[in-house]
Design an enzyme around this catalytic site. Structure first.
Site, short mmCIF file in Angstrom:
data_model
loop_
_atom_site.label_atom_id
_atom_site.label_comp_id
_atom_site.label_asym_id
_atom_site.label_seq_id
_atom_site.Cartn_x
_atom_site.Cartn_y
_atom_site.Cartn_z
N HIS A 37 0.82 -1.22 0.00
CA HIS A 37 0.00 0.00 0.00
C HIS A 37 0.85 1.27 0.00
O HIS A 37 0.37 2.33 -0.39
CB HIS A 37 -0.97 -0.01 1.19
CG HIS A 37 -2.17 -0.88 0.96
ND1 HIS A 37 -3.35 -0.73 1.64
CD2 HIS A 37 -2.38 -1.91 0.09
CE1 HIS A 37 -4.23 -1.63 1.21
NE2 HIS A 37 -3.66 -2.36 0.29
N HIS A 90 -1.70 -13.42 -0.53
CA HIS A 90 -2.91 -13.80 0.21
C HIS A 90 -2.86 -15.24 0.68
O HIS A 90 -3.87 -15.82 1.05
CB HIS A 90 -4.15 -13.53 -0.65
CG HIS A 90 -4.38 -12.07 -0.92
ND1 HIS A 90 -5.15 -11.58 -1.95
CD2 HIS A 90 -3.93 -10.97 -0.26
CE1 HIS A 90 -5.16 -10.26 -1.93
NE2 HIS A 90 -4.42 -9.85 -0.91
C1 HEM Z 1 -4.41 -7.31 -6.61
C2 HEM Z 1 -4.83 -6.45 -5.79
C3 HEM Z 1 -5.15 -6.69 -4.36
C4 HEM Z 1 -6.35 -6.55 -3.76
C5 HEM Z 1 -7.64 -6.16 -4.43
C6 HEM Z 1 -6.17 -6.87 -2.35
C7 HEM Z 1 -7.18 -6.81 -1.41
C8 HEM Z 1 -7.03 -7.16 -0.09
C9 HEM Z 1 -8.09 -7.13 0.89
C10 HEM Z 1 -9.52 -6.67 0.62
C11 HEM Z 1 -7.58 -7.57 2.06
C12 HEM Z 1 -8.33 -7.72 3.38
C13 HEM Z 1 -8.36 -6.38 4.10
C14 HEM Z 1 -9.27 -6.38 5.30
O1 HEM Z 1 -10.10 -7.27 5.44
O2 HEM Z 1 -9.16 -5.45 6.12
C15 HEM Z 1 -6.21 -7.89 1.83
C16 HEM Z 1 -5.36 -8.37 2.79
C17 HEM Z 1 -4.04 -8.68 2.56
N1 HEM Z 1 -3.34 -8.42 1.40
FE1 HEM Z 1 -4.11 -7.88 -0.37
N2 HEM Z 1 -4.88 -7.21 -2.14
C18 HEM Z 1 -4.20 -7.10 -3.31
C19 HEM Z 1 -2.85 -7.30 -3.50
C20 HEM Z 1 -1.96 -7.60 -2.50
C21 HEM Z 1 -0.53 -7.59 -2.65
C22 HEM Z 1 0.21 -7.19 -3.93
C23 HEM Z 1 -0.01 -7.97 -1.45
C24 HEM Z 1 1.43 -8.12 -1.05
C25 HEM Z 1 2.42 -8.36 -1.87
C26 HEM Z 1 -1.12 -8.23 -0.57
C27 HEM Z 1 -1.01 -8.71 0.72
C28 HEM Z 1 -2.07 -8.84 1.60
C29 HEM Z 1 -1.95 -9.46 2.90
C30 HEM Z 1 -0.72 -10.14 3.44
C31 HEM Z 1 -3.19 -9.33 3.52
C32 HEM Z 1 -3.55 -9.74 4.95
C33 HEM Z 1 -3.18 -8.58 5.87
C34 HEM Z 1 -3.47 -8.79 7.34
O3 HEM Z 1 -3.83 -9.88 7.78
O4 HEM Z 1 -3.30 -7.81 8.09
N3 HEM Z 1 -2.28 -7.96 -1.23
N4 HEM Z 1 -5.90 -7.63 0.51
#
Ligand code: HEM
Ligand SMILES: *[C@@H]1O[C@H](CO)[C@@H](O)[C@H](O)[C@H]1NC(C)=O
Length: 323
Positions: free
Chosen positions: A81, A208
């Site tokens: 982010h 994810h």
């Molecule tokens: C392709 C676009 C992406 C979308 C639409 C997306 C969307 C999301 C959403 C909606 C969540 C859950 C947030 C919540 O419930 O508060 C999430 C969590 C997460 N995302 Fe993504 N994401 C994307 C790409 C990425 C990328 C590129 C990474 C890292 C390289 C990433 C790593 C994570 C991780 C590790 C979590 C869990 C975080 C936690 O448990 O605190 N995401 N993402």
């Protein structure tokens, strides 16, 4: 800009004052030859100025994750982010200081969602103690991302360093972060804007494989009577392990986010992202090496280097505010 005009006027006018400024500035540009313009990021950037940096970051994360197993996932998401909003400049970490600074933390994709900020503060505190004014907050996020993946069992890579911290935020950019409700072509476009291709998109969404999601963002959109913020595992098979099981979940229709599932199920995916999902589902090593390469590409998005930006003392504030 200011510095390059200083260079040309120094050459033309041999102004002693300007040369003094140049020398002073060169002293701050660790590892970057001042005469050749901006140098690239480098894995050895802190070897002389803060040799313990990597281990300090690692120790703080290891300590903090004992009571917060979700932390590694939360930290890598901060780097994502950060980098996707005006480059990897730690703009995400700035708190509100109106009217000058409007925090990115309060936009939809971050509010009540992005987390781990107090641990970033702890890391910064430990680094300031060891080597004051040397390690940027943007580099902390890049190091924390790699360490987090390693601690969860994922691939390692050589983290490129030397980013400096920005002095502005970009709330409009933050509102444009990829959304779980974006269709595949929109996700592809948002990644292409940063020179990230379909392989990068599929590999990076593989993050994810760990972490949590609020049920309001899932394809199921919570079950009856479940509050919107109820946490679920992003990877329901191996929730805390960094592996390639996430891709298998897409085949069994168990992806949590629609933005995960579209990489396999969108009609246009068959000739773009779906073959890559197949590859990564079938070969964890293939996923790991591509993930590492894509993380380095993401970490290279518009860093501030050389004499641009600053090294924040406190990741939540720019330096010259007199706090
Ligand atoms: C392709 C676009 C992406 C979308 C639409 C997306 C969307 C999301 C959403 C909606 C969540 C859950 C947030 C919540 O419930 O508060 C999430 C969590 C997460 N995302 Fe993504 N994401 C994307 C790409 C990425 C990328 C590129 C990474 C890292 C390289 C990433 C790593 C994570 C991780 C590790 C979590 C869990 C975080 C936690 O448990 O605190 N995401 N993402
Ligand atoms: C999820 O369900 C809630 C409550 O029924 C509703 O207000 C919301 O619009 C839904 N979200 C989506 C993305 O469909």
């Amino acid at each position: 800009m200011a510095s390059s005009s200083c260079f040309s006027s120094a050459r033309l006018l041999l102004l002693a004052a300007c040369c003094g400024v140049l020398l002073a500035m060169a002293g701050h540009a660790y590892g970057h030859p001042p005469s050749n313009g901006p140098a690239a990021l480098s894995s050895t950037f802190y070897d002389a100025s803060c040799p313990g940096a990597y281990n300090i970051v690692r120790r703080v994360i290891q300590d903090a994750r004992v009571s917060d197993p979700r932390l590694p996932a939360s930290l890598i998401r901060l780097h994502f982010h950060d980098c996707f909003v005006q480059g990897c400049d730690a703009s995400l970490l700035l708190d509100d200081d109106l009217p000058a600074i409007q925090s990115e933390k309060n936009v939809l994709g971050n509010k009540n969602s992005a987390r781990g900020f107090p641990v970033v503060d702890s890391i910064k505190g430990a680094l300031e103690k060891a080597c004051p004014g040397v390690v940027s907050c943007a580099d902390i996020l890049a190091l924390a991302a790699e360490i987090s993946v390693d601690l969860a069992g994922g691939p390692r890579w050589s983290v490129l360093l030397g980013r400096r911290d920005g002095t502005t935020t970009n709330v409009e950019g933050a509102k444009n972060l990829p959304s779980p409700f974006d269709p595949l072509n929109m996700l592809q476009e948002k990644f292409r804007n940063f020179n990230l291709d379909d392989t990068d998109l599929v590999a990076l969404q593989g993050a994810h494989t760990f972490g949590r999601v609020q049920c309001q963002f899932t394809r199921e959109n919570c079950t009856a009577r479940q509050p919107q913020g109820t946490l679920e595992n992003l990877d329901q098979v191996t929730p805390n392990v960094f592996d390639n099981k996430y891709y298998g979940n897409l085949f069994s229709g168990r992806a949590q986010l629609e933005s995960d599932q579209v990489m396999l199920s969108d009609p246009a995916a068959a000739v773009t992202t779906a073959p890559i999902v197949h590859r990564f589902a079938g070969n964890q090593q293939d996923f790991f090496s591509n993930f590492a390469a894509s993380m380095i590409k993401m970490g290279n998005i518009s860093p501030l280097i050389g004499r641009d930006g600053e090294i924040r003392k406190n990741c939540r504030r720019i330096n010259n505010k007199g706090y």
